[in-house]
Design a protein around this motif. Structure first.
Motif, PDB file in Angstrom:
ATOM      1  N   GLU A 185     -10.424  41.446 -19.243  1.00 46.98           N
ATOM      2  CA  GLU A 185      -9.336  41.322 -20.206  1.00 46.98           C
ATOM      3  C   GLU A 185      -9.759  40.520 -21.435  1.00 46.98           C
ATOM      4  OE1 GLU A 185      -4.996  39.085 -20.433  1.00 46.98           O
ATOM      5  OE2 GLU A 185      -5.658  39.894 -18.510  1.00 46.98           O
ATOM      6  N   SER A 186     -10.644  39.562 -21.237  1.00 46.93           N
ATOM      7  CA  SER A 186     -11.103  38.716 -22.337  1.00 46.93           C
ATOM      8  C   SER A 186     -12.057  39.429 -23.269  1.00 46.93           C
ATOM      9  CB  SER A 186     -11.787  37.463 -21.776  1.00 46.93           C
ATOM     10  OG  SER A 186     -10.906  36.733 -20.955  1.00 46.93           O
ATOM     11  N   GLY A 187     -12.587  40.580 -22.838  1.00 43.02           N
ATOM     12  CA  GLY A 187     -13.476  41.343 -23.705  1.00 43.02           C
ATOM     13  C   GLY A 187     -14.916  41.409 -23.242  1.00 43.02           C
ATOM     14  N   PHE A 188     -15.226  40.813 -22.101  1.00 46.29           N
ATOM     15  CA  PHE A 188     -16.593  40.846 -21.585  1.00 46.29           C
ATOM     16  C   PHE A 188     -16.891  42.174 -20.899  1.00 46.29           C
ATOM     17  CE2 PHE A 188     -16.094  36.227 -21.887  1.00 46.29           C
ATOM     18  CZ  PHE A 188     -17.353  35.843 -22.366  1.00 46.29           C
ATOM     19  N   THR A 189     -18.163  42.513 -20.863  1.00 48.04           N
ATOM     20  CA  THR A 189     -18.633  43.683 -20.127  1.00 48.04           C
ATOM     21  C   THR A 189     -19.645  43.218 -19.079  1.00 48.04           C
ATOM     22  OG1 THR A 189     -20.387  44.083 -21.753  1.00 48.04           O
ATOM     23  CG2 THR A 189     -18.295  45.244 -22.084  1.00 48.04           C
ATOM     24  N   ASP A 190     -20.134  44.157 -18.274  1.00 48.20           N
ATOM     25  CA  ASP A 190     -21.115  43.848 -17.223  1.00 48.20           C
ATOM     26  C   ASP A 190     -20.623  42.704 -16.343  1.00 48.20           C
ATOM     27  OD1 ASP A 190     -22.837  45.761 -18.407  1.00 48.20           O
ATOM     28  OD2 ASP A 190     -23.616  44.237 -19.769  1.00 48.20           O
ATOM     29  N   VAL A 191     -19.352  42.710 -16.038  1.00 51.17           N
ATOM     30  CA  VAL A 191     -18.748  41.629 -15.263  1.00 51.17           C
ATOM     31  C   VAL A 191     -19.151  41.745 -13.788  1.00 51.17           C
ATOM     32  CG1 VAL A 191     -16.578  40.630 -14.450  1.00 51.17           C
ATOM     33  CG2 VAL A 191     -16.777  41.441 -16.820  1.00 51.17           C
ATOM     34  N   ARG A 192     -19.596  40.636 -13.246  1.00 47.72           N
ATOM     35  CA  ARG A 192     -19.922  40.586 -11.813  1.00 47.72           C
ATOM     36  C   ARG A 192     -19.464  39.242 -11.259  1.00 47.72           C
ATOM     37  NH1 ARG A 192     -25.773  40.285  -8.637  1.00 47.72           N
ATOM     38  NH2 ARG A 192     -24.943  40.816  -6.571  1.00 47.72           N
ATOM     39  N   VAL A 193     -18.728  39.273 -10.152  1.00 41.42           N
ATOM     40  CA  VAL A 193     -18.273  38.057  -9.487  1.00 41.42           C
ATOM     41  C   VAL A 193     -18.629  38.185  -8.013  1.00 41.42           C
ATOM     42  CG1 VAL A 193     -16.339  36.541  -8.954  1.00 41.42           C
ATOM     43  CG2 VAL A 193     -16.360  37.814 -11.107  1.00 41.42           C
ATOM     44  N   ARG A 194     -19.349  37.202  -7.486  1.00 35.54           N
ATOM     45  CA  ARG A 194     -19.765  37.257  -6.086  1.00 35.54           C
ATOM     46  C   ARG A 194     -19.789  35.860  -5.486  1.00 35.54           C
ATOM     47  NH1 ARG A 194     -25.970  36.705  -5.489  1.00 35.54           N
ATOM     48  NH2 ARG A 194     -26.697  36.261  -7.602  1.00 35.54           N
ATOM     49  N   GLY A 195     -19.629  35.804  -4.172  1.00 38.15           N
ATOM     50  CA  GLY A 195     -19.677  34.534  -3.479  1.00 38.15           C
ATOM     51  C   GLY A 195     -21.099  34.118  -3.181  1.00 38.15           C
ATOM     52  N   ILE A 196     -21.357  32.809  -3.247  1.00 40.12           N
ATOM     53  CA  ILE A 196     -22.658  32.277  -2.827  1.00 40.12           C
ATOM     54  C   ILE A 196     -22.419  31.038  -1.960  1.00 40.12           C
ATOM     55  CG2 ILE A 196     -23.819  33.125  -4.910  1.00 40.12           C
ATOM     56  CD1 ILE A 196     -24.069  30.054  -5.672  1.00 40.12           C
ATOM     57  N   SER A 197     -23.357  30.776  -1.089  1.00 43.16           N
ATOM     58  CA  SER A 197     -23.356  29.549  -0.295  1.00 43.16           C
ATOM     59  C   SER A 197     -24.724  28.892  -0.398  1.00 43.16           C
ATOM     60  CB  SER A 197     -22.980  29.847   1.156  1.00 43.16           C
ATOM     61  OG  SER A 197     -21.579  29.927   1.305  1.00 43.16           O
ATOM     62  N   GLY A 198     -24.912  27.822   0.377  1.00 42.42           N
ATOM     63  CA  GLY A 198     -26.105  26.996   0.212  1.00 42.42           C
ATOM     64  C   GLY A 198     -25.869  25.894  -0.797  1.00 42.42           C
ATOM     65  N   THR A 199     -24.590  25.709  -1.179  1.00 36.25           N
ATOM     66  CA  THR A 199     -24.205  24.729  -2.197  1.00 36.25           C
ATOM     67  C   THR A 199     -23.716  23.448  -1.521  1.00 36.25           C
ATOM     68  OG1 THR A 199     -22.093  25.893  -2.282  1.00 36.25           O
ATOM     69  CG2 THR A 199     -23.677  26.370  -4.023  1.00 36.25           C
ATOM     70  N   THR A 200     -24.638  22.660  -1.055  1.00 40.16           N
ATOM     71  CA  THR A 200     -24.309  21.453  -0.317  1.00 40.16           C
ATOM     72  C   THR A 200     -23.781  20.353  -1.235  1.00 40.16           C
ATOM     73  OG1 THR A 200     -26.623  20.792  -0.526  1.00 40.16           O
ATOM     74  CG2 THR A 200     -25.974  21.903   1.500  1.00 40.16           C
ATOM     75  N   PHE A 201     -22.960  19.478  -0.669  1.00 38.02           N
ATOM     76  CA  PHE A 201     -22.383  18.347  -1.397  1.00 38.02           C
ATOM     77  C   PHE A 201     -23.036  17.039  -0.939  1.00 38.02           C
ATOM     78  CE2 PHE A 201     -19.251  21.549  -2.072  1.00 38.02           C
ATOM     79  CZ  PHE A 201     -18.562  21.207  -3.223  1.00 38.02           C
ATOM     80  N   LYS A 202     -23.115  16.080  -1.866  1.00 36.95           N
ATOM     81  CA  LYS A 202     -23.540  14.738  -1.484  1.00 36.95           C
ATOM     82  C   LYS A 202     -22.375  13.748  -1.529  1.00 36.95           C
ATOM     83  CE  LYS A 202     -25.020  13.115  -6.067  1.00 36.95           C
ATOM     84  NZ  LYS A 202     -26.162  12.673  -6.886  1.00 36.95           N
ATOM     85  N   TYR A 203     -21.266  14.160  -2.169  1.00 33.09           N
ATOM     86  CA  TYR A 203     -20.119  13.257  -2.276  1.00 33.09           C
ATOM     87  C   TYR A 203     -18.832  14.066  -2.302  1.00 33.09           C
ATOM     88  CZ  TYR A 203     -16.763   9.884  -4.139  1.00 33.09           C
ATOM     89  OH  TYR A 203     -15.667   9.077  -4.318  1.00 33.09           O
ATOM     90  N   VAL A 204     -17.875  13.655  -1.496  1.00 38.04           N
ATOM     91  CA  VAL A 204     -16.503  14.138  -1.582  1.00 38.04           C
ATOM     92  C   VAL A 204     -15.600  12.924  -1.459  1.00 38.04           C
ATOM     93  CG1 VAL A 204     -16.879  16.498  -0.741  1.00 38.04           C
ATOM     94  CG2 VAL A 204     -16.464  14.653   0.894  1.00 38.04           C
ATOM     95  N   LYS A 205     -14.405  13.042  -2.000  1.00 37.77           N
ATOM     96  CA  LYS A 205     -13.517  11.880  -2.088  1.00 37.77           C
ATOM     97  C   LYS A 205     -12.967  11.445  -0.730  1.00 37.77           C
ATOM     98  CE  LYS A 205     -10.678   9.324  -4.897  1.00 37.77           C
ATOM     99  NZ  LYS A 205     -11.049   8.493  -6.032  1.00 37.77           N
ATOM    100  N   GLY A 206     -12.590  12.402   0.103  1.00 35.55           N
ATOM    101  CA  GLY A 206     -11.946  12.072   1.371  1.00 35.55           C
ATOM    102  C   GLY A 206     -12.908  11.466   2.383  1.00 35.55           C
ATOM    103  N   ARG A 207     -12.478  10.424   3.108  1.00 35.22           N
ATOM    104  CA  ARG A 207     -13.335   9.735   4.063  1.00 35.22           C
ATOM    105  C   ARG A 207     -13.734  10.657   5.220  1.00 35.22           C
ATOM    106  NH1 ARG A 207     -12.706   7.100   8.804  1.00 35.22           N
ATOM    107  NH2 ARG A 207     -10.457   7.531   8.796  1.00 35.22           N
ATOM    108  N   VAL A 208     -12.767  11.393   5.779  1.00 34.97           N
ATOM    109  CA  VAL A 208     -13.069  12.295   6.887  1.00 34.97           C
ATOM    110  C   VAL A 208     -14.021  13.394   6.439  1.00 34.97           C
ATOM    111  CG1 VAL A 208     -12.099  13.962   8.508  1.00 34.97           C
ATOM    112  CG2 VAL A 208     -10.885  11.814   8.044  1.00 34.97           C
ATOM    113  N   ALA A 209     -13.771  13.947   5.261  1.00 38.13           N
ATOM    114  CA  ALA A 209     -14.643  15.007   4.742  1.00 38.13           C
ATOM    115  C   ALA A 209     -16.070  14.500   4.555  1.00 38.13           C
ATOM    116  CB  ALA A 209     -14.087  15.532   3.418  1.00 38.13           C
TER     117      ALA A 209
END
Length: 251
Positions: A185-209
């Motif tokens: 809708e914004s005017g872009f072409t060759d649009v591709r959206v896909r899921g990826i993983s392997g994106t580990t975190f070193k910090y999250v706000k919640g203590r349990v998390a």
């Protein structure tokens, strides 16, 4: 949450964590997908829209890009500038940057679109990225995936394990068809959206998390190696191209 509250939240979070929350393996995964999808060339101009404290922006230097970062949070930009990494950082609204039209080869949206609740406002941000890109230029973005089991458990209010810590009221989990439709809708072409993983975190706000981060890292790798990464990957990576006047791709 209004824009002022959003700025206040990220000013405070910049003080606490510098908004540098991913582990190095997580950043490496995002950079690898960036390299594969965008194929950046040394010397190209790249603007990181919603750069925060510059965590992603600085890591993009590995590609030899001419970099700039923009964010609405003054404290985030202050911290980004304090790194003295040679990158230009400016406080600004990514829906109205004031930057020159057709002036960048690459526009990165670094985990920012899910902070924009309304579809119309996300489209405004995308159209601004389109405006400042040169014809044939590339867009690259990443945001939490609504179809990701881990994101659902941690960030969806319907989840029994939901935590609002470190989360603004504006945040939403996004779906592939939402982002694909909005980019088109914004005017872009060759649009591709896909899921990826392997994106580990070193910090999250919640203590349990935070206590669960080691197990989460194992989960991320299992999803990355599975045939379901494209649907259930923790982040959605969006790539798209600004059309050239002659309809030919760049290069």
């Amino acid at each position: 949450m209004g824009l002022d509250r959003e700025v206040e939240f990220f000013d405070e979070f910049a003080e606490q964590a510098g908004y540098d929350v991913l582990g190095e393996r997580g950043y490496a995964r995002l950079l690898a997908v960036f390299n594969e999808s965008v194929r950046p060339q040394k010397g190209q101009r790249c603007v990181d829209l919603g750069c925060g404290t510059g965590a992603v922006t600085r890591r993009l230097r590995v590609f030899g890009l001419d970099l700039m970062g923009i964010d609405i949070s003054p404290r985030s930009i202050e911290r980004a500038r304090a790194s003295e990494d040679g990158i230009r950082y400016e406080v600004g609204d990514i829906t109205a940057t004031g930057l020159a039209e057709d002036s960048f080869d690459i526009a990165a949206l670094s985990g920012v679109l899910h902070h924009i609740t309304a579809r119309a406002d996300r489209v405004r941000a995308m159209r601004e990225a389109l405006r400042i890109l040169r014809p044939g230029g590339s867009l690259y973005g990443f945001d939490p995936n609504a179809h990701s089991p881990s994101m659902f458990l941690y960030r969806d209010p319907r989840s029994p394990l939901y935590s609002s810590e470190g989360k603004t009221e504006n945040e939403v989990l996004l779906k592939r068809d939402e982002l694909s439709g909005e980019l088109s809708e914004s005017g872009f072409t060759d649009v591709r959206v896909r899921g990826i993983s392997g994106t580990t975190f070193k910090y999250v706000k919640g203590r349990v998390a935070r206590l669960l981060l080691p197990a989460y890292g194992v989960y991320e790798e299992l999803v990355r190696l599975s045939p379901w990464e494209g649907r259930f990957g923790t982040f959605l990576v969006s790539t798209a191209t600004k059309p050239s006047p002659n309809g030919r791709p760049k290069g």
